[in-house]
Scaffold this active site. Structure first.
Site, PDB file in Angstrom:
ATOM      1  N   ARG A  34      38.569  -7.719  94.547  1.00 12.08           N
ATOM      2  CA  ARG A  34      37.527  -8.736  94.421  1.00 12.08           C
ATOM      3  C   ARG A  34      36.285  -8.250  95.167  1.00 12.08           C
ATOM      4  NH1 ARG A  34      38.862 -11.807  90.488  1.00 12.08           N
ATOM      5  NH2 ARG A  34      37.836 -13.655  91.307  1.00 12.08           N
TER       6      ARG A  34
ATOM      7  N   HIS B 151      33.098  -4.643  86.763  1.00 17.95           N
ATOM      8  CA  HIS B 151      34.253  -5.541  86.899  1.00 17.95           C
ATOM      9  C   HIS B 151      35.109  -5.490  85.626  1.00 17.95           C
ATOM     10  CE1 HIS B 151      35.681  -9.337  89.203  1.00 17.95           C
ATOM     11  NE2 HIS B 151      36.695  -8.758  88.577  1.00 17.95           N
TER      12      HIS B 151
END
Length: 314
Positions: free
Chosen positions: A229, A277
């Site tokens: 993350r 991502h």
């Protein structure tokens, strides 16, 4: 039981295109993108990604919340979240994607990918020295971390893992807790971060942590790969570590702010590899059948699988 006779599913999404999820879920059940008021009794399930605050708080018959992504911090960040089970994503498709990403980036650093690409631009024909025996440390040794370790070991890498609680895995030297973090880092050449985002892990990938990695190795220094993350890391600390050669290279799939601002120096840093991502992308074609199976099982009196531990945050 016909779809119209089952409780409705609320697609509680921001930042995701709900259409593919709607189309697949609605083959089996009635799906809505907004409830009939804040206390809609017909909503039994929510499929969520960064749901708006208070959206789920007063639904009286809500039975479970299903996360669209592998992480659940986007759900738990809502302080009004009702006390119902939260189901995290566990899917072979996501595990394979993440494992492939980790293997790709480890091999690219190990085989001097950045060096050779830079040499190609300058038309330089020069062999880089072999890296030798390199240890890959995986920080976050849950299902994704164990799957990555298995593949890395098959490729000949010495592999170690660190987790919040004690874990064991054949062929992997494992560490846990605060007391195990420093020895884990001290013997790691390539650090792979796959941690969940919790209050305890926010900002954990900082300069102090990176400075504890092993630098005396065949690569000429330590390498960071973060596919967990974005808020696990401090972008400025990574840049500092690169500038003073605490790190020699980094592969970053996640960032403190996403999309990564165009002004970020990470975009143009010669020793940073940026991906948007994309290490493991949630595919509704793979995930929706798993969600529907769990809903059906719950209605037959079976327990839900892959439940989130709210206290732990994952």
């Amino acid at each position: 039981m016909a779809a119209k006779d089952k409780g409705r599913i609320l697609l509680a999404m921001t930042g995701y295109n709900p259409r593919p999820w709607y189309d697949l879920l609605s083959k089996e059940r009635t799906v809505v993108t907004q409830s009939d008021g804040p206390a809609d009794p017909t909503i039994h399930y929510a499929v969520a990604w960064k749901q708006k605050p208070n959206l789920l708080s007063n639904l009286p018959n809500l039975r479970a919340i299903f996360s669209v992504g592998a992480g659940v911090d986007h759900i738990l960040s809502d302080p009004t979240l009702p006390d119902v089970p939260i189901v995290r994503v566990v899917a072979d498709n996501l595990t394979e994607q993440m494992t492939n990403y980790v293997l790709w980036r480890v091999l690219d650093h190990y085989r001097r990918g950045l060096t050779y690409r830079a040499q190609q631009k300058r038309k330089v024909w020069r062999e880089a020295p072999p890296a030798g025996d390199i240890t890959v440390g995986i920080m976050g040794f849950g299902e994704l971390g164990r799957a990555a370790a298995k593949v890395l070991m098959a490729c000949g890498f010495t592999t170690r893992g660190w987790s919040r609680t004690k874990q064991s895995f054949d062929g992997v030297e494992t560490y846990h807790g605060e007391e195990g973090l420093k020895p884990f880092l001290n013997g790691t050449d390539i650090l792979v971060v796959l941690l969940p985002l919790t209050q305890q892990t926010t900002g954990i990938v900082n300069y102090r942590l990176l400075s504890q990695l092993r630098r005396n190795n065949g690569l000429g220094g330590a390498v960071l790969i973060n596919a967990g993350r974005g808020r696990l890391q401090k972008d400025a600390d990574i840049l500092r570590a690169l500038d003073d050669e605490t790190l020699i290279e980094a592969s970053l799939d996640v960032f403190e702010v996403e999309p990564l601002p165009r002004t970020s120096p990470l975009w143009n840093h010669p020793r940073v590899f940026v991906t948007p991502h994309a290490a493991a992308v949630s595919d509704p074609a793979h995930l929706v059948p798993l969600m529907l199976d769990q809903m059906d099982a719950l209605e037959r009196g079976k327990p839900l699988k892959n439940l989130v531990d709210r206290k732990a945050g994952y």
